[in-house]
Design a protein around this motif. Structure first.
Motif, PDB file in Angstrom:
ATOM      1  N   THR A 130      -0.237 -15.984   1.323  1.00 60.73           N
ATOM      2  CA  THR A 130      -0.226 -16.440  -0.071  1.00 60.73           C
ATOM      3  C   THR A 130      -1.564 -16.284  -0.782  1.00 60.73           C
ATOM      4  N   ARG A 131      -2.660 -16.154  -0.030  1.00 59.93           N
ATOM      5  CA  ARG A 131      -3.967 -15.879  -0.646  1.00 59.93           C
ATOM      6  C   ARG A 131      -4.525 -14.639   0.035  1.00 59.93           C
ATOM      7  N   SER A 132      -4.406 -13.514  -0.648  1.00 59.94           N
ATOM      8  CA  SER A 132      -4.745 -12.242  -0.009  1.00 59.94           C
ATOM      9  C   SER A 132      -5.321 -11.284  -1.046  1.00 59.94           C
ATOM     10  N   ASP A 133      -5.417 -10.019  -0.652  1.00 54.90           N
ATOM     11  CA  ASP A 133      -6.007  -9.026  -1.546  1.00 54.90           C
ATOM     12  C   ASP A 133      -5.028  -8.507  -2.595  1.00 54.90           C
ATOM     13  N   ASN A 134      -3.810  -9.032  -2.591  1.00 49.83           N
ATOM     14  CA  ASN A 134      -2.791  -8.679  -3.591  1.00 49.83           C
ATOM     15  C   ASN A 134      -2.365  -7.212  -3.531  1.00 49.83           C
ATOM     16  N   SER A 135      -2.618  -6.552  -2.416  1.00 50.82           N
ATOM     17  CA  SER A 135      -2.332  -5.117  -2.367  1.00 50.82           C
ATOM     18  C   SER A 135      -0.922  -4.840  -1.850  1.00 50.82           C
ATOM     19  N   GLN A 136      -0.284  -3.855  -2.463  1.00 50.17           N
ATOM     20  CA  GLN A 136       1.027  -3.399  -2.002  1.00 50.17           C
ATOM     21  C   GLN A 136       0.912  -2.836  -0.587  1.00 50.17           C
ATOM     22  N   GLU A 137      -0.216  -2.220  -0.289  1.00 50.54           N
ATOM     23  CA  GLU A 137      -0.431  -1.631   1.037  1.00 50.54           C
ATOM     24  C   GLU A 137      -0.335  -2.685   2.130  1.00 50.54           C
ATOM     25  N   ARG A 138      -0.996  -3.820   1.912  1.00 51.38           N
ATOM     26  CA  ARG A 138      -0.954  -4.892   2.909  1.00 51.38           C
ATOM     27  C   ARG A 138       0.468  -5.440   3.043  1.00 51.38           C
ATOM     28  N   HIS A 139       1.108  -5.658   1.914  1.00 57.17           N
ATOM     29  CA  HIS A 139       2.478  -6.170   1.944  1.00 57.17           C
ATOM     30  C   HIS A 139       3.400  -5.232   2.711  1.00 57.17           C
ATOM     31  N   ASP A 140       3.279  -3.942   2.440  1.00 57.30           N
ATOM     32  CA  ASP A 140       4.141  -2.967   3.108  1.00 57.30           C
ATOM     33  C   ASP A 140       3.843  -2.875   4.600  1.00 57.30           C
ATOM     34  N   LEU A 141       2.608  -3.141   4.989  1.00 60.60           N
ATOM     35  CA  LEU A 141       2.236  -3.128   6.399  1.00 60.60           C
ATOM     36  C   LEU A 141       2.904  -4.267   7.159  1.00 60.60           C
ATOM     37  N   LEU A 142       2.997  -5.429   6.508  1.00 62.68           N
ATOM     38  CA  LEU A 142       3.501  -6.631   7.170  1.00 62.68           C
ATOM     39  C   LEU A 142       5.016  -6.790   7.087  1.00 62.68           C
ATOM     40  N   SER A 143       5.617  -6.306   6.015  1.00 63.12           N
ATOM     41  CA  SER A 143       7.014  -6.624   5.741  1.00 63.12           C
ATOM     42  C   SER A 143       8.015  -6.108   6.776  1.00 63.12           C
ATOM     43  N   PRO A 144       7.737  -5.035   7.554  1.00 70.03           N
ATOM     44  CA  PRO A 144       8.705  -4.672   8.595  1.00 70.03           C
ATOM     45  C   PRO A 144       8.820  -5.712   9.707  1.00 70.03           C
ATOM     46  N   VAL A 145       7.843  -6.611   9.823  1.00 71.60           N
ATOM     47  CA  VAL A 145       7.852  -7.578  10.926  1.00 71.60           C
ATOM     48  C   VAL A 145       8.712  -8.792  10.599  1.00 71.60           C
ATOM     49  N   ALA A 146       8.584  -9.320   9.387  1.00 70.49           N
ATOM     50  CA  ALA A 146       9.286 -10.540   8.983  1.00 70.49           C
ATOM     51  C   ALA A 146       9.148 -10.695   7.481  1.00 70.49           C
ATOM     52  N   PRO A 147       9.934 -11.577   6.862  1.00 70.79           N
ATOM     53  CA  PRO A 147       9.740 -11.833   5.434  1.00 70.79           C
ATOM     54  C   PRO A 147       8.304 -12.259   5.152  1.00 70.79           C
ATOM     55  N   VAL A 148       7.685 -11.636   4.150  1.00 71.96           N
ATOM     56  CA  VAL A 148       6.295 -11.912   3.797  1.00 71.96           C
ATOM     57  C   VAL A 148       6.258 -12.673   2.485  1.00 71.96           C
ATOM     58  N   VAL A 149       5.669 -13.865   2.503  1.00 68.36           N
ATOM     59  CA  VAL A 149       5.505 -14.655   1.285  1.00 68.36           C
ATOM     60  C   VAL A 149       4.081 -14.455   0.802  1.00 68.36           C
ATOM     61  N   GLY A 150       3.929 -13.599  -0.189  1.00 70.02           N
ATOM     62  CA  GLY A 150       2.625 -13.282  -0.741  1.00 70.02           C
ATOM     63  C   GLY A 150       2.240 -14.231  -1.861  1.00 70.02           C
ATOM     64  N   PRO A 151       1.218 -13.886  -2.636  1.00 66.12           N
ATOM     65  CA  PRO A 151       0.766 -14.736  -3.727  1.00 66.12           C
ATOM     66  C   PRO A 151       1.861 -14.919  -4.776  1.00 66.12           C
ATOM     67  N   PRO A 152       1.810 -16.006  -5.528  1.00 68.32           N
ATOM     68  CA  PRO A 152       2.750 -16.177  -6.635  1.00 68.32           C
ATOM     69  C   PRO A 152       2.601 -15.045  -7.648  1.00 68.32           C
ATOM     70  N   PRO A 153       3.645 -14.761  -8.427  1.00 70.12           N
ATOM     71  CA  PRO A 153       3.610 -13.590  -9.320  1.00 70.12           C
ATOM     72  C   PRO A 153       2.542 -13.652 -10.402  1.00 70.12           C
ATOM     73  N   GLU A 154       2.087 -14.861 -10.753  1.00 70.34           N
ATOM     74  CA  GLU A 154       1.106 -14.974 -11.838  1.00 70.34           C
ATOM     75  C   GLU A 154      -0.338 -14.785 -11.390  1.00 70.34           C
ATOM     76  N   VAL A 155      -0.582 -14.596 -10.095  1.00 73.28           N
ATOM     77  CA  VAL A 155      -1.943 -14.434  -9.581  1.00 73.28           C
ATOM     78  C   VAL A 155      -2.430 -13.022  -9.876  1.00 73.28           C
ATOM     79  N   GLU A 156      -3.528 -12.913 -10.610  1.00 69.04           N
ATOM     80  CA  GLU A 156      -4.062 -11.604 -10.988  1.00 69.04           C
ATOM     81  C   GLU A 156      -5.330 -11.246 -10.225  1.00 69.04           C
TER      82      GLU A 156
END
Length: 333
Positions: A130-156
């Protein structure tokens, strides 16, 4: 202490071996199917920067990868099976204000370069990031393992999830929304009391700097450290915000260290324990007007620096115990 995320660092992808491992293990997709009847309140849909994430049932195995996600889970009564030790605590991978809440030592999962093999081996039901670099790359790296709950949509801002947002996001995932609101209300109430007791803070500007690997820098609003101080009532120096240009941190050359001048300047070292002594003697830092006027506060206690930097409700409470008296003392001198 790990320097943590910085504007100079980006995500380094894990190699092809990780992808092969995940393929062989048949890792789960972006949502999990319930086995039998789901717990009360589930499934839940969590809004994130990368779209909605469905959590089918109350997670049993929680991997906490985002900055202070592990401490937030512990504050909500959830034992993470794996953690990212962003501040280099070692051992349990969380600050001493949270370590006593652990029943057993969790697996270390890496920070900016997540250990995909280690994460997959834990068979997590959900990955908190939930507190990360906001990158699509990181999300795509993790998402094959399990559902990934990233930062809220309003975090810029990268790593810009507030402690309130993080607490509520994690609380929703683990089914502890009532407890999450209690934690938010409790800490917000403490800030309100401190503002009332220190009404003069609202008339003062503040700048927050750090020194790491021979380089000064400044944090700006959107960073959890700055947010703690602005919630105490201080106004952040606007010139530094402009210099950061949308990031949470900006490097400062020796010629620009004077930009840290404000009604109160707070600086802390990252890394070598001897650095605090250097800051007390460094003519560059000690030559700025706020230092010459006795309005420079150098945080030299590593535990306080870590608590101040934690961004979790547990760590912030710990930091406020010590940092408010230090600020009061500095401003009274």
């Amino acid at each position: 202490m790990n320097p943590g995320p910085s504007a100079r660092l980006g995500l380094v992808a894990v190699g092809a071996a990780s992808a092969v491992l995940l393929s062989a293990c048949g890792g789960p997709g972006t949502s999990s199917e319930p086995s039998g009847e789901a717990a009360e309140g589930y499934p839940v849909t969590v809004e994130t920067l990368f779209g909605d994430v469905e959590i089918a049932d109350r997670p049993q195995n929680v991997a906490a990868l985002g900055w202070s996600d592990a401490e937030t889970a512990l504050a909500l009564g959830v034992q993470p099976v794996g953690v990212a030790d962003w501040q280099g605590y070692g051992g349990a991978g969380v600050g001493p204000w949270a370590a006593d809440l652990l029943d057993s030592e969790p697996t270390q999962l890496g920070t900016m370069e997540p250990n995909i093999e280690a994460i997959a081996s834990l068979e997590p039901d959900v990955i908190l990031d939930t507190r990360s670099d906001n990158s699509q790359e990181r999300h795509d790296l993790l998402s094959p393992v399990a559902p990934v709950v990233g930062p809220p949509p309003e975090v810029e801002v990268t790593y810009g999830t507030t402690w309130q947002q993080q607490t509520r996001q994690v609380a929703q995932v683990v089914g502890e929304e009532e407890r999450g609101e209690e934690l938010v209300t409790e800490l917000e109430g403490r800030f309100e009391e401190l503002r009332a007791e220190n009404a003069g803070f609202a008339d003062l500007t503040i700048a927050v700097g750090a020194y790491f690997d021979g380089q000064y820098g400044a944090y700006v609003p959107g960073d959890t450290r700055v947010d703690v101080l602005t919630e105490l009532g201080f106004e952040y120096k606007p010139e530094l915000v402009e210099m950061a240009d949308g990031a949470f941190y900006t490097d400062l050359s020796s010629e620009l260290v004077e930009e840290l001048d404000a009604d109160l300047t707070l600086v802390f070292p990252i890394g070598d324990a001897d650095t605090a002594a250097f800051l007390d003697e460094d003519p560059v830092l000690q030559g700025i007007p706020s230092a010459e006027a006795g309005r420079l506060l150098v945080l030299d206690d590593p535990e306080l620096v870590n608590a101040f930097s934690s961004g979790s409700t547990l760590g912030i409470h710990h930091a406020l115990d010590e940092i408010v008296p230090l600020i009061q003392e500095t401003l009274e001198d």
